[in-house]
Design a protein around this motif. Structure first.
Motif, short mmCIF file in Angstrom:
data_model
loop_
_atom_site.label_atom_id
_atom_site.label_comp_id
_atom_site.label_asym_id
_atom_site.label_seq_id
_atom_site.Cartn_x
_atom_site.Cartn_y
_atom_site.Cartn_z
N UNK A 195 0.83 -1.21 0.00
CA UNK A 195 0.00 0.00 0.00
C UNK A 195 0.86 1.26 0.00
N UNK A 196 1.95 1.24 0.78
CA UNK A 196 2.83 2.41 0.84
C UNK A 196 3.43 2.71 -0.53
N UNK A 197 3.89 1.64 -1.21
CA UNK A 197 4.50 1.85 -2.54
C UNK A 197 3.44 2.37 -3.52
N UNK A 198 2.24 1.73 -3.52
CA UNK A 198 1.18 2.18 -4.45
C UNK A 198 0.78 3.62 -4.14
N UNK A 199 0.71 3.97 -2.85
CA UNK A 199 0.31 5.32 -2.43
C UNK A 199 1.32 6.36 -2.88
N UNK A 230 4.81 8.10 -16.43
CA UNK A 230 4.66 6.71 -16.90
C UNK A 230 5.22 5.68 -15.93
N UNK A 231 6.47 5.83 -15.45
CA UNK A 231 6.98 4.79 -14.53
C UNK A 231 6.14 4.68 -13.26
N UNK A 232 5.70 5.83 -12.69
CA UNK A 232 4.95 5.75 -11.44
C UNK A 232 3.58 5.10 -11.66
N UNK A 233 2.94 5.39 -12.80
CA UNK A 233 1.64 4.76 -13.08
C UNK A 233 1.83 3.25 -13.27
N UNK A 234 2.91 2.87 -13.97
CA UNK A 234 3.17 1.44 -14.20
C UNK A 234 3.38 0.71 -12.86
N UNK A 235 4.19 1.30 -11.98
CA UNK A 235 4.44 0.65 -10.68
C UNK A 235 3.15 0.64 -9.86
N UNK A 236 2.42 1.75 -9.90
CA UNK A 236 1.13 1.84 -9.19
C UNK A 236 0.20 0.70 -9.63
N UNK A 252 1.38 -2.74 -8.37
CA UNK A 252 1.17 -2.93 -6.92
C UNK A 252 -0.31 -3.03 -6.56
N UNK A 253 -1.18 -2.38 -7.33
CA UNK A 253 -2.62 -2.54 -7.10
C UNK A 253 -3.00 -3.99 -7.42
N UNK A 254 -2.41 -4.52 -8.49
CA UNK A 254 -2.68 -5.92 -8.86
C UNK A 254 -2.17 -6.86 -7.78
N UNK A 255 -0.96 -6.56 -7.26
CA UNK A 255 -0.40 -7.40 -6.17
C UNK A 255 -1.36 -7.43 -4.99
N UNK A 285 -5.75 3.23 -0.68
CA UNK A 285 -4.86 3.89 -1.63
C UNK A 285 -5.08 5.40 -1.62
N UNK A 286 -6.33 5.81 -1.54
CA UNK A 286 -6.62 7.26 -1.51
C UNK A 286 -6.05 7.86 -0.22
N UNK A 287 -6.19 7.13 0.89
CA UNK A 287 -5.67 7.65 2.18
C UNK A 287 -4.15 7.83 2.09
N UNK A 288 -3.45 6.79 1.61
CA UNK A 288 -1.98 6.89 1.53
C UNK A 288 -1.54 7.93 0.49
#
Lengths: 417, 80
Positions: free
Chosen positions: A94-98, A183-189, A192-195, A215-218
């Motif tokens: 969650x921290x990484x996705x946030x 682009x890189x941040x959206x790809x990682x996001x 991690x959402x899928x994870x 995710x919205x909170x973080x």
């Protein structure tokens, strides 16, 4: 209800894109309000701040019990039970996705603040599909096939053509922000959402409503931290301005409308992410560009938008782009081979070791140890039968403990939703 | 929760009708038509063995089903 899984995936992904198109239209209206037009940073923070509040309220309402499950389970995601705290195993993801969502939004705001008409630049954000293919080939055990690469390239170029506007400026720094930040941040996001969606929480599949809420909170938390330091070092007032605008009842209602609609779009998107790879999901999400057209026309009709290009050359380019998007999505849908492999093993080999060896094979999506005639039932997905032979059957032959196996291709399947 | 695969053989020409009836059975999570030794694979998710018996019983009552083989899942790794 039992329906075909493929249909469910496309229903989720396309409905999510349709709602995302509505969000784009509402966003363009809200972003044009006096408090946000010249301060996209405050707009970004306000979205997450009001978003966290409205998302919590919606998730709480959807937690109302209903005939043995909950309102949210009946309407949006059968895995949802009620609003809950983040579990220990989810926190890191969650921290990484946030943080990725926060940086992505900040990058987007940085572009808007530098370029008057960002559509030329933002159309390159569609290349994220190719970033995802690259990342998945490194991190997942599922290396993209030629068909996936071809379909993704078709969708990407289609999306660029369909979203491009020749009225904007073409500046180097904003382009670099798209390629190096957005682009890189959206790809990682997305990854991690899928994870998160693939995680099991208390022996149940993780639900997309709690994933979105947290995710919205973080994202709100990280956006506040980034803006705080930005304001501190550059003597700005974006964070304060964002908080004050959020508390204004007029803006609060507008922000709540956009974030409430976004919530539904994301919940469906996260559910779809749990069913197929992030690259394929993002390719289908490119259809948002097509769905955005009727919403833009509606906004134009209502007088909420003033510009809409009717230049014939631009229209032809956009139609070509849309055709490419549809062709790419269709070719994704038509090229997937699934099969069950029934396996019996020799005595003297530990089932756990054989299970791990089977799981390491590319394309294997399920490995089950079963009691009965067969020791293992393995489910595989591959783009072509040739790849199935090269990547799966050859590897099976190399596993010592396997006595006998047989491949049974899936011709059609249905799944309970 | 107990999960099991039920491997089914069907008389030729009865598959579509059998699938239609299987989709109505409680505790059936997934149905796949396959090409090979078997004709259909059903994944059942039940609370206890009693319920699993009810699912296999219902499947065996469907016209055209000639043989069922039940494989109870003891351990699973999956992407989803």
């Amino acid at each position: 209800m039992i329906i075909r899984k493929k249909y469910l995936f496309y229903i989720l992904a396309i409905t999510s894109s349709f709602i995302a198109a509505a969000v784009t239209a509402i966003d363009s209206y809200v972003g044009g309000q006096p408090a946000f037009k010249y301060d996209p940073w405050a707009f970004a923070f306000s979205l997450f701040f009001v978003g966290a509040i409205i998302t919590m309220i919606i998730t709480m309402v959807l937690s109302i019990p209903l005939r043995g499950s909950s309102l949210g389970a009946k309407l949006l995601d059968p895995s949802f039970k009620r609003i809950r705290f983040v579990q220990k195993k989810e926190i890191k993801t969650h921290l990484i996705a946030g943080i990725m969502n926060a940086i992505n939004t900040i990058g987007y705001c940085a572009i808007i603040s530098q370029v008057q008409d960002p559509s030329v630049i933002l159309s390159f954000s569609q290349i994220v599909i190719l970033y995802l293919l690259l990342m998945e080939s490194i991190t997942d055990k599922d290396v993209p096939t030629l068909v996936e690469v071809q379909s993704s390239v078709i969708v990407t170029f289609g999306a660029i053509l369909a979203s491009i506007s020749l009225t904007g400026e073409f500046l180097l720094v904003p382009i670099l922000i798209v390629f190096l930040v957005v682009n890189p941040t959206w790809a990682i996001f997305s990854i991690y959402q899928r994870k998160l969606k693939l995680m099991k929480i208390r022996n149940r599949p993780n639900d997309s409503l709690n994933i979105r809420f947290w995710n919205v909170v973080f994202s709100c938390l990280f956006t506040a931290i980034i803006l705080f330091f930005y304001d501190f070092f550059f003597s700005q007032q974006h964070l304060v301005s964002g908080v004050l605008s959020s508390l204004d009842p007029h803006y609060f209602i507008l922000l709540a409308a956009t974030m409430g609609t976004t919530f539904i779009s994301y919940v469906l998107y996260i559910r779809a992410l749990g069913m197929w790879k992030a690259s394929v999901n993002n390719a289908i999400r490119a259809s948002t560009i097509i769905f955005a057209i009727p919403f833009s026309l509606l906004m134009l009709h209502l007088g909420l938008l003033t510009e809409f290009s009717t230049d014939p050359v631009m229209l032809v380019i956009k139609i070509m782009g849309m055709i490419l998007i549809v062709m790419g999505i269709v070719s994704f849908a038509l090229t997937l081979v699934k099969a069950y492999i029934f396996i019996t093993v020799k005595p003297g080999y530990r089932l756990k070791d054989t299970m791990n060896k089977l799981w390491d094979i590319r394309g294997v999506s399920h490995v089950t140890v079963t009691g009965g005639k067969y020791d293992f039932i393995v489910k595989v997905s591959t783009r072509t039968l040739l790849k199935g032979y090269e990547r799966i059957i050859r590897r099976l032959d190399e596993i010592d403990g396997i006595k006998k196996y047989h491949w049974e291709s899936v011709l059609k399947d249905w799944e309970k939703i | 929760m107990i999960s099991a695969y039920i491997l089914i053989m069907i008389q030729p020409g009865k598959t579509d009708k059998a699938i239609k009836e299987m989709r109505r059975i409680d505790n059936v999570a997934k149905i796949s038509i396959i090409a090979g030794e078997y004709d259909i694979v059903v994944r059942a998710q039940v609370k206890n063995l009693e319920e699993l018996l009810a699912v296999t019983d219902d499947i065996q009552m469907i016209e055209g089903v000639t043989k069922t083989t039940t494989q109870i899942i003891e351990k699973e790794i999956s992407l989803q």
